[in-house]
Motif scaffolding. Structure first.
Motif, mmCIF file in Angstrom:
data_model
loop_
_atom_site.group_PDB
_atom_site.id
_atom_site.type_symbol
_atom_site.label_atom_id
_atom_site.label_comp_id
_atom_site.label_asym_id
_atom_site.label_seq_id
_atom_site.Cartn_x
_atom_site.Cartn_y
_atom_site.Cartn_z
ATOM 1 N N SER A 1 1.072 -1.183 -0.072
ATOM 2 C CA SER A 1 0.161 -0.059 -0.067
ATOM 3 C C SER A 1 0.964 1.273 0.079
ATOM 4 C CB SER A 1 -0.848 -0.068 1.103
ATOM 5 O OG SER A 1 -0.304 0.004 2.413
ATOM 6 N N PRO B 1 -1.841 3.368 -2.305
ATOM 7 C CA PRO B 1 -3.202 2.957 -1.741
ATOM 8 C C PRO B 1 -4.316 2.464 -2.565
ATOM 9 C CG PRO B 1 -2.016 4.667 -0.374
ATOM 10 C CD PRO B 1 -1.465 4.550 -1.572
ATOM 11 N N ALA C 1 -3.441 -0.929 -4.136
ATOM 12 C CA ALA C 1 -3.811 -1.779 -3.047
ATOM 13 C C ALA C 1 -5.138 -2.135 -2.676
ATOM 14 C CB ALA C 1 -3.143 -1.369 -1.735
ATOM 15 N N THR D 1 -6.854 -5.648 -3.463
ATOM 16 C CA THR D 1 -7.703 -6.337 -2.120
ATOM 17 C C THR D 1 -9.074 -6.893 -2.735
ATOM 18 O OG1 THR D 1 -6.695 -4.914 -0.451
ATOM 19 C CG2 THR D 1 -8.708 -5.996 -0.068
ATOM 20 N N ASP E 1 0.032 -6.986 3.665
ATOM 21 C CA ASP E 1 0.681 -5.708 3.254
ATOM 22 C C ASP E 1 2.112 -5.796 3.556
ATOM 23 O OD1 ASP E 1 1.005 -3.208 2.353
ATOM 24 O OD2 ASP E 1 -0.554 -2.378 3.378
ATOM 25 N N ALA F 1 3.808 -1.347 3.865
ATOM 26 C CA ALA F 1 2.528 -0.720 4.294
ATOM 27 C C ALA F 1 2.780 0.872 4.164
ATOM 28 C CB ALA F 1 2.148 -1.171 5.845
ATOM 29 N N ARG G 1 1.144 4.269 9.347
ATOM 30 C CA ARG G 1 -0.158 4.090 9.904
ATOM 31 C C ARG G 1 -1.002 5.212 10.320
ATOM 32 N NH1 ARG G 1 2.581 2.434 15.887
ATOM 33 N NH2 ARG G 1 3.358 4.413 16.461
ATOM 34 N N PRO H 1 -2.941 5.964 6.438
ATOM 35 C CA PRO H 1 -3.207 4.495 5.822
ATOM 36 C C PRO H 1 -3.659 4.434 4.534
ATOM 37 C CG PRO H 1 -4.863 4.763 7.348
ATOM 38 C CD PRO H 1 -3.980 5.915 7.613
#
Length: 331
Positions: A100, A104, A107, A111, A127, A130, A133, A136
């Motif tokens: 991601s 993102p 991603a 998904t 991920d 990633a 956090r 995101p």
């Protein structure tokens, strides 16, 4: 020209500029779709071929598939930014991996595709790399580019009008790039904590992006005057920024606009920042080269403008001395 007519013409011009800006910013977003997105498929050759054929049949032209022998190799491909995602084919069926931090948006697309491949509700795919956090979905990261480009444009224009000689403009450009990089990195890295990575590396990427944009403004202004400033503003705002692909990915924009956007400071700066922040500098060479070329071109134009002005000044001085000599001879 009479004032009423002038007012009408100004209003028509404003409407045209507004329409152009609205189209430039909304058209790429309205046409977002996967186009030859690099992904890897890991597993035995027959299984990989079957998955590739299925992807091509269901989403023709959406993905560009490369084979890897196993899951470990697929994970390395994602970590090295060779692909946006991976499909690992095993005895239990295909399983999707995402990165991601690379995008993102892609991603999320992968998904959804993982559920289609499995034919049932599936948990969120692993991920491998990633996104931060605290960001995101990459919204804050994507929002960074527009103010960076706009402030660099404003800084370049101010240097053209207020800095005077080329030497002072050069000093202003360097100071602006260094200061802008340090301050912005402190905000997005330390203050907001949405861009991970070493502080000085992030500051260097941002500073180089600032130099590429503001250097182009100052260089074109030095060579072409106000027309150069208008050209720089149009290129950076109406082309470079909407085509940067920072909020999605270059491969999601219509061809060849995604590639064109990566050849401009906004797109190259966003791509380089992702590489440095999330991928330990993987695939940083191309965007770094783009930013260096833009920066060097801007500085070259600034030097050419200064040389032209110096020659003009010298010619005027020679003409003035000649006129004075003729006046002295007459007396």
């Amino acid at each position: 020209m009479k004032r009423p007519l002038r007012a009408v013409l100004v209003a028509v011009l404003a409407v045209a500029v507004q329409a152009l800006m609205v189209a430039a910013f909304t058209w790429p977003a309205a046409r977002v779709a996967p186009r030859h997105v690099p992904i890897v498929v890991a597993g035995p050759a027959p299984a990989v071929a079957s998955v590739a054929q299925r992807l091509d049949a269901e989403r023709r032209g959406a993905f560009e598939v490369e084979r890897r022998p196993d899951e470990a190799a697929a994970r390395r491909a994602l970590a090295d930014r060779e692909a946006y995602g991976a499909i690992v084919v095993g005895p239990a069926g295909p399983r999707v991996l995402v990165a991601s931090a690379a995008s993102p948006t892609i991603a999320q697309l992968l998904t959804q595709m993982s559920q289609q491949l499995s034919g049932r509700a599936a948990p969120a795919p692993p991920d491998v790399v990633a996104a931060d956090r605290d960001d995101p979905r990459g919204a804050a990261f994507g929002a960074l580019v527009l103010p960076l480009v706009m402030s660099s444009l404003v800084g370049g224009v101010l240097l053209v009008f207020l800095a005077g000689a080329a030497g002072w403009r050069l000093a202003g450009l360097v100071t602006f790039a260094v200061g802008g990089g340090l301050v912005t990195a402190a905000i997005v890295g330390g203050g907001l904590s949405v861009v991970p990575g070493a502080y000085l590396e992030i500051a260097g990427v941002v500073g180089l992006t600032v130099l590429a944009v503001s250097g182009a403004v100052v260089g074109l202004g030095a060579v072409m005057g106000r027309a150069g400033l208008g050209l720089a503003a149009a290129v950076m705002m109406l082309l470079a920024n909407p085509l940067s692909g920072v909020t999605s990915a270059p491969e999601l924009l219509p061809r060849p606009w995604g590639a064109i956007g990566q050849g401009m400071p906004a797109g190259a700066g966003g791509t380089l920042l992702r590489s440095v922040a999330f991928f330990d500098g993987a695939r940083a060479g191309s965007p770094l080269t783009v930013l260096l070329v833009w920066s060097a071109t801007g500085l070259l134009l600034l030097g050419l403008g200064a040389l032209r002005d110096r020659r003009r000044t010298g010619a005027h001085e020679v003409a003035g001395r000649g006129a004075q000599a003729l006046a002295d001879a007459d007396t």
